[in-house]
Design a protein around this motif. Sequence first.
Motif, mmCIF file in Angstrom:
data_model
loop_
_atom_site.group_PDB
_atom_site.id
_atom_site.type_symbol
_atom_site.label_atom_id
_atom_site.label_comp_id
_atom_site.label_asym_id
_atom_site.label_seq_id
_atom_site.Cartn_x
_atom_site.Cartn_y
_atom_site.Cartn_z
ATOM 1 N N LYS A 66 0.834 -1.207 0.000
ATOM 2 C CA LYS A 66 0.000 0.000 0.000
ATOM 3 C C LYS A 66 0.869 1.258 0.000
ATOM 4 C CE LYS A 66 -3.905 2.365 0.535
ATOM 5 N NZ LYS A 66 -3.397 3.750 0.572
ATOM 6 N N GLU A 67 1.842 1.296 0.876
ATOM 7 C CA GLU A 67 2.692 2.469 0.987
ATOM 8 C C GLU A 67 3.490 2.705 -0.303
ATOM 9 O OE1 GLU A 67 2.055 0.756 5.111
ATOM 10 O OE2 GLU A 67 2.474 -0.029 3.090
ATOM 11 N N ASP B 25 1.133 3.902 -3.200
ATOM 12 C CA ASP B 25 0.826 5.330 -3.085
ATOM 13 C C ASP B 25 1.998 6.175 -3.591
ATOM 14 O OD1 ASP B 25 -1.630 4.767 -2.029
ATOM 15 O OD2 ASP B 25 -1.142 5.363 0.029
ATOM 16 N N ARG C 49 2.301 6.183 -7.360
ATOM 17 C CA ARG C 49 1.300 7.017 -8.047
ATOM 18 C C ARG C 49 1.841 8.441 -8.217
ATOM 19 N NH1 ARG C 49 -4.319 5.887 -4.969
ATOM 20 N NH2 ARG C 49 -5.102 7.379 -6.524
#
Length: 277
Positions: free
Chosen positions: A261-262, A265, A268
């Motif tokens: 997840k980290e 992000d 992106r």
Amino acid sequence: MKLFCGDRVLDLSAPHVMGILNATPDSFSDGGQFNSIESGLQHAMQMVSDGASIIDVGGESTRPGSTPVSLQQELDRVVPLVEKIAQRLDVCISVDSSSPEVFLEAHKAGAHLINDVRALQKAGALQAAKQTGLPVCLMHMQGQPETMQLKPEYHQVLDEVYDFLVSRIQACNDAGIETNQILVDPGFGFGKSLEDNYQLLAKLAHFKQLGVPVLAGLSRKSMIAGVLDNAPVDQRLYGSVAGAVIAAMNGAQILRVHDVKETSDALRVVKATQTHL
């Protein structure tokens, strides 16, 4: 650039996150946490939800100082888990292995990519990889996992790693594996000193000259701890994400990570930036 993985196509115009799924009791970061089919499947589901487009399933720890496992142990750990993930999840499945038999059985179970830290140098590996028709990732490693970090030594680490990968791409071509089905990994932490690792990271764009996608795996490794006052594994998140961002900005198309997840992000933001370069 597109990578054809069996019945799937990966668009590599933006970086992808490869989530690490260690089906082993002794991996350096998460050993023993996901070495049952159900716990492994649940972790794979979470990583896909968090942004992973590839799940890398491994049944043999290759951390420094690790000892080899038997072929049957590796098959028992990897193949049922690959099969279960293929049945339940819409995701590209990579198999982290050097064993020809694992390539073949994992392919039957639904794997889409072969990720080999030994760069298809085991007997029969080239032929088995060709037989599957799957893309292959060739990694550089000096020595073997049980001894690779005792005293790694290079004259020019960038040139030596690059030349090795050139030779393995040629070996694949000679075995009938097309260049458009090959990826490379410089092998952060695999027979490299701290200085070697950061030289490779800083010069990662050099490997784009090979004309194939680049995979980078530095998540939670000792090269992160080495500049963070020897931080323990569970305190290497921010350093690992920074490393992934640097690798992506220097041309890595696949980032192999624990913290999906980290990293997703962060990538992106990389993607948004790269569209303006």
